[in-house]
Design a protein around this motif. Structure first.
Motif, PDB file in Angstrom:
ATOM      1  N   VAL A  31       0.856  -1.190   0.000  1.00 26.79           N
ATOM      2  CA  VAL A  31       0.000   0.000   0.000  1.00 26.79           C
ATOM      3  C   VAL A  31       0.888   1.234   0.000  1.00 26.79           C
ATOM      4  O   VAL A  31       1.802   1.363   0.800  1.00 26.79           O
ATOM      5  N   LYS A  32       0.604   2.142  -0.898  1.00 26.07           N
ATOM      6  CA  LYS A  32       1.333   3.409  -0.965  1.00 26.07           C
ATOM      7  C   LYS A  32       0.651   4.463  -0.106  1.00 26.07           C
ATOM      8  O   LYS A  32       1.314   5.252   0.557  1.00 26.07           O
ATOM      9  N   GLU A  33      -0.707   4.468  -0.109  1.00 28.00           N
ATOM     10  CA  GLU A  33      -1.437   5.512   0.596  1.00 28.00           C
ATOM     11  C   GLU A  33      -2.846   5.031   0.936  1.00 28.00           C
ATOM     12  O   GLU A  33      -3.513   4.411   0.119  1.00 28.00           O
ATOM     13  N   VAL A  34      -3.287   5.324   2.147  1.00 28.53           N
ATOM     14  CA  VAL A  34      -4.673   5.085   2.551  1.00 28.53           C
ATOM     15  C   VAL A  34      -5.447   6.356   2.242  1.00 28.53           C
ATOM     16  O   VAL A  34      -5.000   7.459   2.564  1.00 28.53           O
ATOM     17  N   VAL A  35      -6.619   6.219   1.617  1.00 26.36           N
ATOM     18  CA  VAL A  35      -7.397   7.364   1.170  1.00 26.36           C
ATOM     19  C   VAL A  35      -8.727   7.405   1.919  1.00 26.36           C
ATOM     20  O   VAL A  35      -9.443   6.403   1.983  1.00 26.36           O
ATOM     21  N   ALA A  73     -11.985   5.288   2.209  1.00 27.63           N
ATOM     22  CA  ALA A  73     -12.500   5.183   0.846  1.00 27.63           C
ATOM     23  C   ALA A  73     -11.786   4.079   0.075  1.00 27.63           C
ATOM     24  O   ALA A  73     -12.363   3.436  -0.786  1.00 27.63           O
ATOM     25  N   GLY A  74     -10.501   3.863   0.392  1.00 27.57           N
ATOM     26  CA  GLY A  74      -9.736   2.843  -0.319  1.00 27.57           C
ATOM     27  C   GLY A  74      -8.251   3.055  -0.130  1.00 27.57           C
ATOM     28  O   GLY A  74      -7.825   3.825   0.729  1.00 27.57           O
ATOM     29  N   VAL A  75      -7.480   2.374  -0.962  1.00 25.57           N
ATOM     30  CA  VAL A  75      -6.024   2.481  -0.892  1.00 25.57           C
ATOM     31  C   VAL A  75      -5.434   2.591  -2.291  1.00 25.57           C
ATOM     32  O   VAL A  75      -5.924   1.992  -3.239  1.00 25.57           O
ATOM     33  N   HIS A  76      -4.395   3.404  -2.396  1.00 22.54           N
ATOM     34  CA  HIS A  76      -3.560   3.435  -3.601  1.00 22.54           C
ATOM     35  C   HIS A  76      -2.447   2.429  -3.370  1.00 22.54           C
ATOM     36  O   HIS A  76      -1.795   2.437  -2.315  1.00 22.54           O
ATOM     37  N   LEU A  77      -2.219   1.547  -4.339  1.00 23.11           N
ATOM     38  CA  LEU A  77      -1.170   0.539  -4.239  1.00 23.11           C
ATOM     39  C   LEU A  77       0.084   1.014  -4.953  1.00 23.11           C
ATOM     40  O   LEU A  77       0.035   1.918  -5.789  1.00 23.11           O
ATOM     41  N   THR A  78       1.212   0.399  -4.634  1.00 20.97           N
ATOM     42  CA  THR A  78       2.479   0.800  -5.251  1.00 20.97           C
ATOM     43  C   THR A  78       2.530   0.500  -6.738  1.00 20.97           C
ATOM     44  O   THR A  78       3.338   1.075  -7.455  1.00 20.97           O
ATOM     45  N   PHE A  92      -5.893   1.599  -7.661  1.00 22.12           N
ATOM     46  CA  PHE A  92      -6.675   2.079  -6.530  1.00 22.12           C
ATOM     47  C   PHE A  92      -7.720   1.022  -6.225  1.00 22.12           C
ATOM     48  O   PHE A  92      -8.426   0.555  -7.123  1.00 22.12           O
ATOM     49  N   VAL A  93      -7.806   0.615  -4.960  1.00 25.89           N
ATOM     50  CA  VAL A  93      -8.770  -0.401  -4.539  1.00 25.89           C
ATOM     51  C   VAL A  93      -9.732   0.249  -3.558  1.00 25.89           C
ATOM     52  O   VAL A  93      -9.310   0.727  -2.505  1.00 25.89           O
TER      53      VAL A  93
END
Length: 106
Positions: free
Chosen positions: A18-22, A30-35, A39-40
């Motif tokens: 995971v790069k960032e929790v959104v 809302a979801g996560v940005h992956l490396t 976006f999930v």
């Protein structure tokens, strides 16, 4: 939980970092940005963590360290009663047992 049990409950396991929790505008997940750039969308997120002892100031002792099973972290290597291979140096608490906690009384 096993992969089969997760699949039976319609739980998707993503092994990409995971790069960032959104969060959404209201502050909810809302979801996560992956490396890998994906976006999930998620309402719930479960993660595996690594425990790490606070060992600041002990680096100069060059105490041997060892990996814990299942990539759970690292600890100082010690024998019975916290003895180390350095004469006169013992380790205790979460420096050797990462699950150790300090009890407080009120």
């Amino acid at each position: 939980m096993s992969c089969a049990r997760s699949a039976a409950r319609n739980i998707r396991i993503v092994e990409t970092d995971v790069k960032e929790v959104v969060n959404d505008d209201g502050g909810a997940l809302a979801g996560v940005h992956l490396t890998d750039g994906a976006f999930v969308e998620r309402r719930v997120l479960a993660v595996a963590t690594q425990m790490q002892a606070r060992t600041e100031g002990l680096e100069g002792l060059k105490l041997p360290r060892e990996d814990l099973p299942d990539n759970m972290g690292r600890r100082f290597a010690s024998a019975m009663a916290g003895t180390t291979e350095i004469p006169g140096v013992w380790v205790a608490g979460n420096a050797t047992d990462l699950t150790a906690t300090q009890k407080t009384t009120g």
